[in-house]
Design a protein around this motif. Structure first.
Motif, PDB file in Angstrom:
ATOM      1  N   ARG A  15       0.746  -1.236   0.043  1.00 31.77           N
ATOM      2  CA  ARG A  15       0.017   0.014   0.082  1.00 31.77           C
ATOM      3  C   ARG A  15       0.769   1.166  -0.048  1.00 31.77           C
ATOM      4  N   ARG A  16       1.903   1.231   0.838  1.00 30.75           N
ATOM      5  CA  ARG A  16       2.837   2.678   1.028  1.00 30.75           C
ATOM      6  C   ARG A  16       3.602   2.636  -0.422  1.00 30.75           C
ATOM      7  N   PRO A  17       4.241   1.826  -0.962  1.00 34.04           N
ATOM      8  CA  PRO A  17       4.938   1.981  -2.087  1.00 34.04           C
ATOM      9  C   PRO A  17       3.996   2.376  -3.457  1.00 34.04           C
ATOM     10  N   ILE A  18       2.951   1.881  -3.442  1.00 36.80           N
ATOM     11  CA  ILE A  18       2.093   2.166  -4.594  1.00 36.80           C
ATOM     12  C   ILE A  18       1.321   3.676  -4.466  1.00 36.80           C
ATOM     13  N   SER A  19       1.044   4.000  -3.103  1.00 40.42           N
ATOM     14  CA  SER A  19       0.560   5.252  -2.745  1.00 40.42           C
ATOM     15  C   SER A  19       1.643   6.365  -3.047  1.00 40.42           C
TER      16      SER A  19
END
Length: 323
Positions: A119-123
């Protein structure tokens, strides 16, 4: 007793001084904020005034027929707004058709289905895309998307959809790779991070109890998204979509690279065309006289168009709030 009275008097004087100080500070703060708000209004009025004054010669020469004129020829001093206006509206409409469902889909994936480790890398990647300068999108579109369109995608579209009656008129040659469809794809890539980021943020405002209750009743993820997430956050979604539409309408550099800059009204979306911003960018440097005034009239038209989009957005948000 006298000392107590004197002490009370000193306290009253100190309180009055503090009160006056606070009132003075409040007045200063009020006028500072009022000045900031007034500055924005005055700046807007100044922009409108400059555009109107510079556009007056065009409307004196052509009248309102400038708004529906279909020719733009600097040597003949014939100027019409329709090719650029149609190009702006069509490219923005196609870009929204591409970007809105993809952006909302990505937001639903991030909030409902994405593993925590991703979730964090994509965001972060989405936020980085939102910060990329538009000229970079234009360069990427010119050297990557245009060759792909010219070699693979446009021939396929002409051989398939181009053979369908009526709809096929939108996919007729020439198809050199640059054109409205290519510009729309670049615009869709540009506005995708805005739609995704805003949709993700508003989806996170949905109370966890609603999600848990829906899943507890046996709803699938699709049903939760359709019946819980989107209805609950529809006001934020409308605002995000309209913000992205405003960005698409006014985009200049990225579109200028890939639209083809042909000032003619085209029936095919795969042929070179132009938009208001691209027309201004390509001709403003050496424009003078009536051509300069016509470009300013196009700028005024784009301003009015953006204002109309804002008004529609406010109306839609008001309609959403009434339900």
């Amino acid at each position: 007793m006298a000392d107590a009275t004197q002490t009370a008097g000193f306290q009253t004087m100190e309180t009055s001084a503090v009160t006056r100080k606070f009132r003075t500070q409040d007045r200063i703060f009020y006028f500072m904020t009022l000045g900031s708000a007034s500055f924005v209004v005055l700046l807007l009025l100044a922009i409108v005034t400059v555009l109107i004054l510079d556009a007056v010669p065009t409307f004196q020469a052509f009248g309102l027929s400038f708004l529906w004129g279909t020719r733009w020829s600097a040597p003949l001093e014939i100027y019409g707004a329709v090719p650029a206006l149609v190009g702006t509206l069509v490219s923005s409409f196609i870009a929204m058709l591409i970007a809105v469902p993809i952006g909302i889909g990505i937001a639903i994936f991030l909030t409902e289905l994405c593993p925590g480790s991703l979730r964090r890398p994509i965001s972060t990647a989405i936020e980085l895309l939102a910060g990329v300068p538009s000229i970079i999108y234009g360069i990427v579109g010119l050297f990557m998307i245009v060759p792909l369109m010219q070699t693979y995608i446009l021939p396929f579209l002409m051989a398939t959809v181009g053979q369908v009656p009526l709809i096929g008129l939108l996919f007729q040659p020439p198809a050199p790779g640059v054109g409205l469809l290519t510009a729309s794809i670049v615009l869709a890539i540009m506005i995708l991070p805005f739609i995704t980021a805003i949709s993700r943020d508003v989806f996170t405002t949905v109370p966890p109890m609603l999600r848990e209750s829906a899943y507890g009743m046996g709803m699938s993820t699709w049903e939760v998204a359709r019946n819980i997430l989107i209805p609950y956050t529809r006001r934020g979604l409308v605002g995000g979509i309209m913000l992205a539409l405003g960005r698409a309408l006014g985009e200049t550099m990225a579109v200028t690279f890939v639209v083809g800059s042909v000032s003619r009204l085209q029936s095919s979306i795969i042929s070179p065309s132009t938009t208001i911003s691209a027309q201004i960018a390509n001709n403003f440097g050496d424009a003078d006289g009536l051509q300069f005034s016509s470009l300013m009239a196009l700028g005024l038209l784009l301003f009015v168009l953006s204002f109309c989009v804002l008004a529609v957005a406010r109306w839609m948000i008001g309609r959403v709030d009434s339900f």
